[in-house]
Design a protein around this motif. Sequence first.
Motif, mmCIF file in Angstrom:
data_model
loop_
_atom_site.group_PDB
_atom_site.id
_atom_site.type_symbol
_atom_site.label_atom_id
_atom_site.label_comp_id
_atom_site.label_asym_id
_atom_site.label_seq_id
_atom_site.Cartn_x
_atom_site.Cartn_y
_atom_site.Cartn_z
ATOM 1 N N GLY A 64 43.176 57.156 36.323
ATOM 2 C CA GLY A 64 42.725 58.148 35.353
ATOM 3 C C GLY A 64 43.204 57.757 33.968
ATOM 4 N N ASP A 65 42.820 58.566 32.988
ATOM 5 C CA ASP A 65 43.157 58.303 31.598
ATOM 6 C C ASP A 65 44.677 58.324 31.398
ATOM 7 O OD1 ASP A 65 43.369 58.171 28.869
ATOM 8 O OD2 ASP A 65 42.497 60.149 28.486
ATOM 9 N N PRO B 82 44.404 53.307 34.081
ATOM 10 C CA PRO B 82 42.986 53.051 34.370
ATOM 11 C C PRO B 82 42.792 52.284 35.679
ATOM 12 C CG PRO B 82 43.798 51.546 32.695
ATOM 13 C CD PRO B 82 44.892 52.558 32.912
ATOM 14 N N ASP C 183 37.209 55.641 32.926
ATOM 15 C CA ASP C 183 38.608 55.202 33.033
ATOM 16 C C ASP C 183 38.749 53.852 33.731
ATOM 17 O OD1 ASP C 183 39.427 57.582 31.776
ATOM 18 O OD2 ASP C 183 39.473 58.654 33.697
#
Length: 440
Positions: free
Chosen positions: A108-109, A135, A145
């Motif tokens: 994820g971010d 990411p 991402d």
Amino acid sequence: MPRFPLFPLLFAASCAAADPPLALRNVTVVDPARGAVKEGQTVLIRGGRIAATGTEVRVPRGAREIDAGGKFLIPGLWDAHVHLVLGTEIAFPALLANGVTSVRDMGGDLTRVDEWRRRIRAGEIDGPTIYRAGPYVDGPKDAPDRLVIRTAAEARAAVRSLQKRGVDFIKIHNAVPREAYFALAEEARRAGIRFAGHVPLDMTPEEAASAGQASLEHMATLVENALAAATRRNESPVAALERLDDAAAVRLFRGMAANRVAMTPNLTAEYAITNRGSAELESDPRRQYVPASLVRYWSEAFQRKPTAARQLLLRRFYQLVALMQREGVTILAGTDLGLRDIFPGFSIHDELRLLVQAGLTPAEALRSATVAPAAWMGVRGVSGDIRKGVAADLVLLHGNPLQDISQTARIHAVVARGRLLDREKLDAMLAVTAKQAGSR
Ligand SMILES: [Zn+2]
């Protein structure tokens, strides 16, 4: 396995050192590693850590004392496979209220996850201890991402840039090309950083295991390639399993055990995929703890009904989980929080039940959500145990989970970094998640 000498310091800095000591008296301590209990224990907590355990612990004056007679104490649980950017910070109170005090974020971010992590550590918000990949390292794909790699040079550059950004490990996804994969594996070994995730589509799990991939995620990744081909050709997914009969599976699992490659089966997610759209899942009251926008996305993005053959596949996954446990593969309990029909915190208890249903003993299942992920992350001695010096992340249960794994869901209280959250507080926290989820 690389060590992270900074973790204990970071932990100490984040703990509420000013809180008075807390003593849980007359409690039965459950040791997942040994699969045993010790009755009549006192557990003394100070400065966010376990200061002492035993029958003769001297409790300092001014300590808050809780009579925990008849209750069972387990280490705070890990969910070894979450996507926090999907579940969002709304999930945090529900995770803690379910006894999940540590998570391994599988993609994820990074900026967003690190902002949550900073705020949790600073005590600005309540939440679990977060270990994160940042990411997804992947081949070209239309998905958010991503850090896309196509060549060996790009793979090596990706490892270096992620290491510079301070990720705890690297997550790879299924479109990484072979050549890039092997370059990434080599660079990661040189850099002393673990990589984990899917088996790329043009590789076998045997190849991933011998290349040093530290964990494989989702049972389906063991047949990632064949499963994708079956879906493309509209064939039964069960055919994908033909290459993984018992003899082949035993060879694979022995190789994984020898190379210390862990497996996160994600049985809850496999169950959810298999039973997608069923009345049972559609009416699950725990949907109230998921952002309303995510629930809408679930029903829009995953429309296809699962085939009847998917049930056979699921049944085979259960058999394979039992087989890998028998062959000594380390199993990690993870839910894939963020995916359809996965509920923050609640689903880890489903995962433990399904692991036992598959054939693990309750102690083995409990290990997969405590000592095993802590050891995988290199933080054994910091998390995942109940002994002196370990972070005071604890769950107080009404019944003995070694006799009946479903007892992990019968939570009387949680201790998160030394802070006692009683049942009343936990219910209030669940209400916060439900309220915020409804309006998002
Ligand atoms: Zn995932």
